[in-house]
Design a protein around this motif. Structure first.
Motif, short mmCIF file in Angstrom:
data_model
loop_
_atom_site.label_atom_id
_atom_site.label_comp_id
_atom_site.label_asym_id
_atom_site.label_seq_id
_atom_site.Cartn_x
_atom_site.Cartn_y
_atom_site.Cartn_z
N VAL A 157 39.62 13.24 39.37
CA VAL A 157 38.18 13.51 39.40
C VAL A 157 37.78 13.85 40.83
O VAL A 157 37.97 13.05 41.75
CB VAL A 157 37.38 12.30 38.88
N TYR A 183 42.84 17.25 31.51
CA TYR A 183 42.66 18.11 32.68
C TYR A 183 43.44 17.53 33.85
O TYR A 183 43.57 16.32 34.00
CB TYR A 183 41.17 18.18 33.04
N TYR A 186 39.47 17.67 37.58
CA TYR A 186 38.24 17.58 36.79
C TYR A 186 37.04 17.66 37.72
O TYR A 186 36.80 16.76 38.53
CB TYR A 186 38.22 16.27 36.02
N ASN A 188 33.04 18.11 37.65
CA ASN A 188 31.88 18.04 36.77
C ASN A 188 30.62 17.78 37.60
O ASN A 188 30.49 16.73 38.23
CB ASN A 188 32.07 16.93 35.74
N ASP A 189 29.70 18.77 37.62
CA ASP A 189 28.43 18.63 38.32
C ASP A 189 28.66 18.33 39.80
O ASP A 189 28.09 17.38 40.35
CB ASP A 189 27.57 17.54 37.66
N ASN A 230 36.04 23.07 35.26
CA ASN A 230 34.83 23.18 36.07
C ASN A 230 33.61 23.24 35.15
O ASN A 230 33.52 24.11 34.28
CB ASN A 230 34.86 24.46 36.90
N TYR A 231 32.67 22.33 35.36
CA TYR A 231 31.45 22.33 34.55
C TYR A 231 30.25 22.03 35.46
O TYR A 231 30.24 21.04 36.19
CB TYR A 231 31.53 21.27 33.45
N LYS A 232 29.28 22.92 35.46
CA LYS A 232 28.09 22.79 36.31
C LYS A 232 28.50 22.62 37.77
O LYS A 232 28.18 21.63 38.43
CB LYS A 232 27.21 21.61 35.85
N SER A 254 29.20 25.97 31.70
CA SER A 254 28.01 25.22 32.04
C SER A 254 27.02 25.39 30.91
O SER A 254 27.40 25.59 29.75
CB SER A 254 27.43 25.72 33.38
N ASN A 260 26.97 27.91 36.60
CA ASN A 260 27.91 27.82 37.70
C ASN A 260 27.64 28.97 38.66
O ASN A 260 27.25 30.06 38.25
CB ASN A 260 29.35 27.94 37.18
#
Length: 300
Positions: A157, A183, A186, A188-189, A230-232, A254, A260
């Motif tokens: 993470v 993953y 990772y 995220n945001d 990749n998210y946000k 996203s 993104n």
């Protein structure tokens, strides 16, 4: 004086003897009342750095006091890359990574520049599971250097404002995953991340789907892994990556309200990817530069 010896030198000698005797008496008194020991302890606390072969040796030390410094030549063994400097205090809570318990005291890791996971107890031998140490490091430090092969069983993470550099030496090996998609990295945001100069890999060990007409593919199916999720995310650079045996290489997604932005994937070599190498949705300013996808011989 009748002996013809000058009086002044004799007078000075007498004074010197008196002064030395006074000093000796004072030292004796300081020994008796403990003052001398207190002075020596204070000196040790502020000036001496004790050196130990490993963290285990440091934990056995009896000569460390609150305020001293210690240095290790390795974490688990000499020259394993985990040599570090510690400050000894009576504060904090030991976690056996960057705060090491030594009796009633704690040794606090002193960071100088980038940090290596070996300094927190990772092995980097592709045998021990380094997931916990790597994730602790990623959660608490920003400038990270990787130089070995790290075996992991859990996703890594990544927090904002992190730079990970494998120096074209390091490999992240995630154990193969057959059922649940997992993953390797990772994100995220988060924002402002650079991951570069790494090999990311797993193994192809699973059989082809039940009922397959190609039994010769048994034992050669790709892991159900995404190398970079990749998210946000914003301001992300993934550069100089050699990846193999992934299901998807780079997943970018996203929602329409928080797209993104500014994603760069550069000099990426994909070997044996069995799904879409890159997936991107709800993203803007995405640059893919020199992405080399070496086609898998497995069915897609």
């Amino acid at each position: 004086i009748g002996l013809g010896i000058p009086a002044e030198p004799l007078f000075r000698s007498s004074i010197n003897l008196d002064v030395q005797e006074e000093i000796n008496n004072k030292l004796d008194a300081m020994v008796e009342d403990g003052t001398l020991q207190e002075i020596i302890t204070t000196y040790i606390q502020s000036n001496v750095t004790w050196t130990f072969d490993t963290v285990a040796d440091m934990k056995l030390a009896t000569n460390l006091v609150d305020g001293s410094f210690a240095r290790t030549l390795g974490f688990h063994s000499i020259n394993d890359g985990g040599g570090s400097t510690y400050k000894i205090t009576n504060t904090g809570t030991a976690n056996e990574k960057d705060i090491i318990a030594i009796g009633s005291l704690n040794a606090h890791f002193v960071q100088y520049g980038e940090i290596k996971p070996e300094q927190l107890g990772a092995y980097g031998d592709n045998t021990h599971d380094d997931s916990v140490v790597l994730n602790y490091m990623l959660n608490n430090y920003n400038q990270i250097i990787l130089t070995k092969t790290y075996r992991i069983t859990d996703q890594l993470v990544i927090k904002s404002n992190t730079v990970i550099d494998g120096l074209n030496k390091a490999t992240i090996f995630h154990i193969p995953e057959e059922i649940e998609k997992k993953y390797v990295f990772y994100l995220n945001d988060v924002s402002n991340i650079i991951i570069k100069n790494l090999t990311v890999t797993s193994t192809n060990t699973y059989d082809s789907l039940p009922g397959s007409d190609h039994p010769n593919w048994n034992g050669s199916q790709s892991s159900n892994l995404v190398a970079f999720f990749n998210y946000k995310v914003h301001n992300i650079t993934i550069e100089n990556i050699d990846s193999s045996n992934m299901y998807t290489e780079v997943y970018i997604n996203s929602n329409i309200s928080d797209e993104n932005d500014n994603i760069v994937v550069k000099n990426y070599k994909s070997r044996g990817c069995v799904s879409a190498p890159i997936y991107s949705g709800f993203s803007k300013n995405v640059k893919i530069i020199n992405f080399d996808c070496i086609a898998s011989e497995l069915p897609i």
